[in-house]
Design a protein around this motif. Sequence first.
Motif, PDB file in Angstrom:
ATOM      1  N   ASN A 113       0.823  -1.213   0.000  1.00 44.63           N
ATOM      2  CA  ASN A 113       0.000   0.000   0.000  1.00 44.63           C
ATOM      3  C   ASN A 113       0.856   1.262   0.000  1.00 44.63           C
ATOM      4  OD1 ASN A 113      -2.543   1.210  -0.110  1.00 44.63           O
ATOM      5  ND2 ASN A 113      -2.633   1.515   2.101  1.00 44.63           N
ATOM      6  N   TYR A 114       1.972   1.204  -0.710  1.00 41.99           N
ATOM      7  CA  TYR A 114       2.961   2.284  -0.712  1.00 41.99           C
ATOM      8  C   TYR A 114       2.454   3.558  -1.386  1.00 41.99           C
ATOM      9  CZ  TYR A 114       3.618   1.396  -5.677  1.00 41.99           C
ATOM     10  OH  TYR A 114       3.407   1.275  -7.027  1.00 41.99           O
ATOM     11  N   GLU A 115       1.373   3.488  -2.144  1.00 36.22           N
ATOM     12  CA  GLU A 115       0.913   4.629  -2.927  1.00 36.22           C
ATOM     13  C   GLU A 115       0.311   5.743  -2.076  1.00 36.22           C
ATOM     14  OE1 GLU A 115      -1.782   3.405  -5.935  1.00 36.22           O
ATOM     15  OE2 GLU A 115      -0.297   2.219  -7.033  1.00 36.22           O
ATOM     16  N   GLN A 116      -0.068   5.426  -0.848  1.00 34.99           N
ATOM     17  CA  GLN A 116      -0.809   6.368  -0.019  1.00 34.99           C
ATOM     18  C   GLN A 116       0.110   7.210   0.867  1.00 34.99           C
ATOM     19  OE1 GLN A 116      -4.023   6.495  -0.718  1.00 34.99           O
ATOM     20  NE2 GLN A 116      -3.753   4.735  -2.085  1.00 34.99           N
ATOM     21  N   ILE A 117      -0.311   8.407   1.185  1.00 38.18           N
ATOM     22  CA  ILE A 117       0.478   9.292   2.036  1.00 38.18           C
ATOM     23  C   ILE A 117       0.642   8.722   3.442  1.00 38.18           C
ATOM     24  CG2 ILE A 117      -1.544  10.673   2.711  1.00 38.18           C
ATOM     25  CD1 ILE A 117       0.327  13.111   2.835  1.00 38.18           C
ATOM     26  N   THR A 118      -0.357   7.991   3.935  1.00 35.95           N
ATOM     27  CA  THR A 118      -0.257   7.415   5.273  1.00 35.95           C
ATOM     28  C   THR A 118       0.898   6.417   5.356  1.00 35.95           C
ATOM     29  OG1 THR A 118      -1.974   5.838   4.607  1.00 35.95           O
ATOM     30  CG2 THR A 118      -2.671   7.746   5.914  1.00 35.95           C
ATOM     31  N   THR A 119       1.094   5.650   4.290  1.00 35.66           N
ATOM     32  CA  THR A 119       2.195   4.682   4.262  1.00 35.66           C
ATOM     33  C   THR A 119       3.539   5.399   4.178  1.00 35.66           C
ATOM     34  OG1 THR A 119       0.745   3.143   3.096  1.00 35.66           O
ATOM     35  CG2 THR A 119       3.095   2.621   3.117  1.00 35.66           C
ATOM     36  N   LEU A 120       3.613   6.425   3.353  1.00 34.63           N
ATOM     37  CA  LEU A 120       4.854   7.195   3.228  1.00 34.63           C
ATOM     38  C   LEU A 120       5.209   7.846   4.555  1.00 34.63           C
ATOM     39  CD1 LEU A 120       7.020   8.104   1.173  1.00 34.63           C
ATOM     40  CD2 LEU A 120       5.596  10.107   0.709  1.00 34.63           C
TER      41      LEU A 120
ATOM     42  N   ILE B 240       1.245   8.097  -5.269  1.00 31.65           N
ATOM     43  CA  ILE B 240       2.570   7.879  -5.849  1.00 31.65           C
ATOM     44  C   ILE B 240       2.607   6.471  -6.436  1.00 31.65           C
ATOM     45  CG2 ILE B 240       3.700   9.486  -4.283  1.00 31.65           C
ATOM     46  CD1 ILE B 240       4.620   7.209  -2.597  1.00 31.65           C
ATOM     47  N   LYS B 241       3.427   6.270  -7.437  1.00 37.31           N
ATOM     48  CA  LYS B 241       3.450   4.997  -8.164  1.00 37.31           C
ATOM     49  C   LYS B 241       4.871   4.536  -8.434  1.00 37.31           C
ATOM     50  CE  LYS B 241       1.596   1.656 -10.662  1.00 37.31           C
ATOM     51  NZ  LYS B 241       0.696   0.621 -10.086  1.00 37.31           N
ATOM     52  N   GLN B 242       5.110   3.240  -8.233  1.00 39.22           N
ATOM     53  CA  GLN B 242       6.391   2.654  -8.621  1.00 39.22           C
ATOM     54  C   GLN B 242       6.237   1.953  -9.967  1.00 39.22           C
ATOM     55  OE1 GLN B 242       7.977  -0.873  -6.630  1.00 39.22           O
ATOM     56  NE2 GLN B 242      10.021   0.047  -6.634  1.00 39.22           N
ATOM     57  N   LEU B 243       7.036   2.365 -10.945  1.00 38.45           N
ATOM     58  CA  LEU B 243       7.077   1.680 -12.224  1.00 38.45           C
ATOM     59  C   LEU B 243       8.007   0.474 -12.111  1.00 38.45           C
ATOM     60  CD1 LEU B 243       7.202   4.712 -14.699  1.00 38.45           C
ATOM     61  CD2 LEU B 243       5.240   3.610 -13.620  1.00 38.45           C
ATOM     62  N   PRO B 244       7.846  -0.541 -12.939  1.00 43.65           N
ATOM     63  CA  PRO B 244       8.565  -1.808 -12.717  1.00 43.65           C
ATOM     64  C   PRO B 244      10.036  -1.821 -13.127  1.00 43.65           C
ATOM     65  CG  PRO B 244       7.156  -1.972 -14.655  1.00 43.65           C
ATOM     66  CD  PRO B 244       6.830  -0.651 -14.009  1.00 43.65           C
ATOM     67  N   ASP B 245      10.441  -1.006 -14.098  1.00 43.51           N
ATOM     68  CA  ASP B 245      11.790  -1.126 -14.661  1.00 43.51           C
ATOM     69  C   ASP B 245      12.849  -0.455 -13.791  1.00 43.51           C
ATOM     70  OD1 ASP B 245      10.603  -2.399 -16.804  1.00 43.51           O
ATOM     71  OD2 ASP B 245      10.482  -0.577 -18.020  1.00 43.51           O
ATOM     72  N   THR B 246      14.015  -1.102 -13.695  1.00 42.82           N
ATOM     73  CA  THR B 246      15.179  -0.512 -13.028  1.00 42.82           C
ATOM     74  C   THR B 246      15.884   0.393 -14.026  1.00 42.82           C
ATOM     75  OG1 THR B 246      15.447  -2.451 -11.612  1.00 42.82           O
ATOM     76  CG2 THR B 246      17.357  -0.999 -11.854  1.00 42.82           C
ATOM     77  N   MET B 247      15.959   1.705 -13.719  1.00 42.69           N
ATOM     78  CA  MET B 247      16.409   2.659 -14.743  1.00 42.69           C
ATOM     79  C   MET B 247      17.473   3.635 -14.262  1.00 42.69           C
ATOM     80  SD  MET B 247      12.814   3.427 -16.764  1.00 42.69           S
ATOM     81  CE  MET B 247      11.784   3.882 -15.355  1.00 42.69           C
ATOM     82  N   ALA B 248      18.053   3.396 -13.085  1.00 39.93           N
ATOM     83  CA  ALA B 248      19.070   4.322 -12.574  1.00 39.93           C
ATOM     84  C   ALA B 248      19.970   3.595 -11.585  1.00 39.93           C
ATOM     85  CB  ALA B 248      18.422   5.536 -11.916  1.00 39.93           C
ATOM     86  N   VAL B 249      21.063   4.253 -11.246  1.00 40.62           N
ATOM     87  CA  VAL B 249      22.024   3.712 -10.282  1.00 40.62           C
ATOM     88  C   VAL B 249      22.265   4.748  -9.193  1.00 40.62           C
ATOM     89  CG1 VAL B 249      24.421   2.995  -9.910  1.00 40.62           C
ATOM     90  CG2 VAL B 249      23.175   2.183 -11.923  1.00 40.62           C
ATOM     91  N   TYR B 250      22.123   4.296  -7.958  1.00 37.86           N
ATOM     92  CA  TYR B 250      22.471   5.110  -6.782  1.00 37.86           C
ATOM     93  C   TYR B 250      23.866   4.691  -6.347  1.00 37.86           C
ATOM     94  CZ  TYR B 250      22.541   6.618  -1.885  1.00 37.86           C
ATOM     95  OH  TYR B 250      22.886   7.182  -0.686  1.00 37.86           O
ATOM     96  N   ARG B 251      24.769   5.655  -6.296  1.00 36.32           N
ATOM     97  CA  ARG B 251      26.172   5.340  -6.026  1.00 36.32           C
ATOM     98  C   ARG B 251      26.509   5.563  -4.553  1.00 36.32           C
ATOM     99  NH1 ARG B 251      28.535   7.921 -10.086  1.00 36.32           N
ATOM    100  NH2 ARG B 251      29.525   6.266 -11.269  1.00 36.32           N
ATOM    101  N   ARG B 252      27.076   4.540  -3.919  1.00 38.23           N
ATOM    102  CA  ARG B 252      27.604   4.657  -2.560  1.00 38.23           C
ATOM    103  C   ARG B 252      29.121   4.713  -2.643  1.00 38.23           C
ATOM    104  NH1 ARG B 252      26.352   0.273   1.309  1.00 38.23           N
ATOM    105  NH2 ARG B 252      26.031   1.808   2.937  1.00 38.23           N
ATOM    106  N   HIS B 253      29.687   5.794  -2.088  1.00 39.56           N
ATOM    107  CA  HIS B 253      31.139   5.955  -2.165  1.00 39.56           C
ATOM    108  C   HIS B 253      31.597   6.818  -0.998  1.00 39.56           C
ATOM    109  CE1 HIS B 253      30.820  10.154  -3.700  1.00 39.56           C
ATOM    110  NE2 HIS B 253      29.685   9.704  -4.183  1.00 39.56           N
ATOM    111  N   PRO B 254      32.897   6.772  -0.670  1.00 43.66           N
ATOM    112  CA  PRO B 254      33.393   7.518   0.501  1.00 43.66           C
ATOM    113  C   PRO B 254      33.139   9.011   0.434  1.00 43.66           C
ATOM    114  CG  PRO B 254      35.014   5.907  -0.215  1.00 43.66           C
ATOM    115  CD  PRO B 254      33.938   5.920  -1.270  1.00 43.66           C
ATOM    116  N   GLY B 255      33.009   9.584  -0.764  1.00 43.70           N
ATOM    117  CA  GLY B 255      32.785  11.013  -0.879  1.00 43.70           C
ATOM    118  C   GLY B 255      31.335  11.417  -0.793  1.00 43.70           C
ATOM    119  N   GLY B 256      30.434  10.445  -0.739  1.00 40.56           N
ATOM    120  CA  GLY B 256      29.015  10.756  -0.675  1.00 40.56           C
ATOM    121  C   GLY B 256      28.601  11.241   0.700  1.00 40.56           C
TER     122      GLY B 256
END
Length: 318
Positions: free
Chosen positions: A147-154, A199-215
């Motif tokens: 039920n992630y689409e609702q503001i109460t869940t967020l 709010i809606k989550q689309l199914p495709d993976t389309m980006a990369v979140y980078r974890r690095h020491p400078g972040g």
Amino acid sequence: MRKKVSCHVITYNQKDYISQCIDGILMQKVSFPIEIIIGDDNSIDGTREIVKSYSEKHPDIIRLNLREVKGSGIPGKENFLSTLKMCTGEYISLCDGDDYWTDPLKLQKQVDFLDKNPEYVLCFHPVDIEQSDGTILSDFITKVPHNYEQITTLAEYGNYIHTPSVLFRNILNSLPVGMQHTPIGDYFIYMLLAKHGKIKQLPDTMAVYRRHPGGVHSLTSEEQKVQKWFLMLYYLIPSFNDQIQKILLNRLFSTAETIIIYHNQLNYNTFKLLHNCLSQYKILVFWTLYYKRIERQAKNFVKNRFRLLIKFGNKITS
């Protein structure tokens, strides 16, 4: 002519990553006009020169927010907000300068969805995580709840939306004053948007979140993360109705309890923040429960509040 999408990018000393970020936006195959708004927070490592060169090559698409003095206070916040004000498109995407997009149809897919579904104000999608050694993994940081689409869940679960995955409607004409002080800007924006639709989550993976020491987030300790969430919730709460405030207040108390675990006490400034945003009755109950685990100055503050409460009842508000 108004652009369909304003691509919001902020950066500071990310010369090794910023080109990949911008290239991921420039490669988008879209049927509508876009603009890229890049805010540089007075980088000193060559990042500024890189974004200037991109702007010179693509003057019809890229606009720069070249800050001459690095923002004071919360890292990146002034850069984030001043760059956001420059975004005039119908939709706004977010991508920090050390993250990047991988699907050339990302924007087209997201715009198509929001155009066809006016009851939604924001859409996002899964991302991969790039480790500091270059290894790319499936997302192990966030979990999208039921039920992630609702503001109460967020409100209840916190941020399960990665920044480089977001596209939202440009409908927030003004931001609360507290937005200038919150250390977590993206979740604050998502919550404000969720007041106006789903709010809606689309199914495709389309980006990369980078974890690095400078972040910024990579260097943040667990204790610092908790303190950031505490401040963010404090400034966020006044923007909502009673139902959402109740959910956020419960999270605020849980966060305060975690701070106690780290410090074995709550300091005076934390109490003043709690006192300013919570009901008199509930905060006094909370103080009573943890009375033995607070510093002397905070104990004196509690005693004075109790005296006033007895004298004037629940009319006390400050």
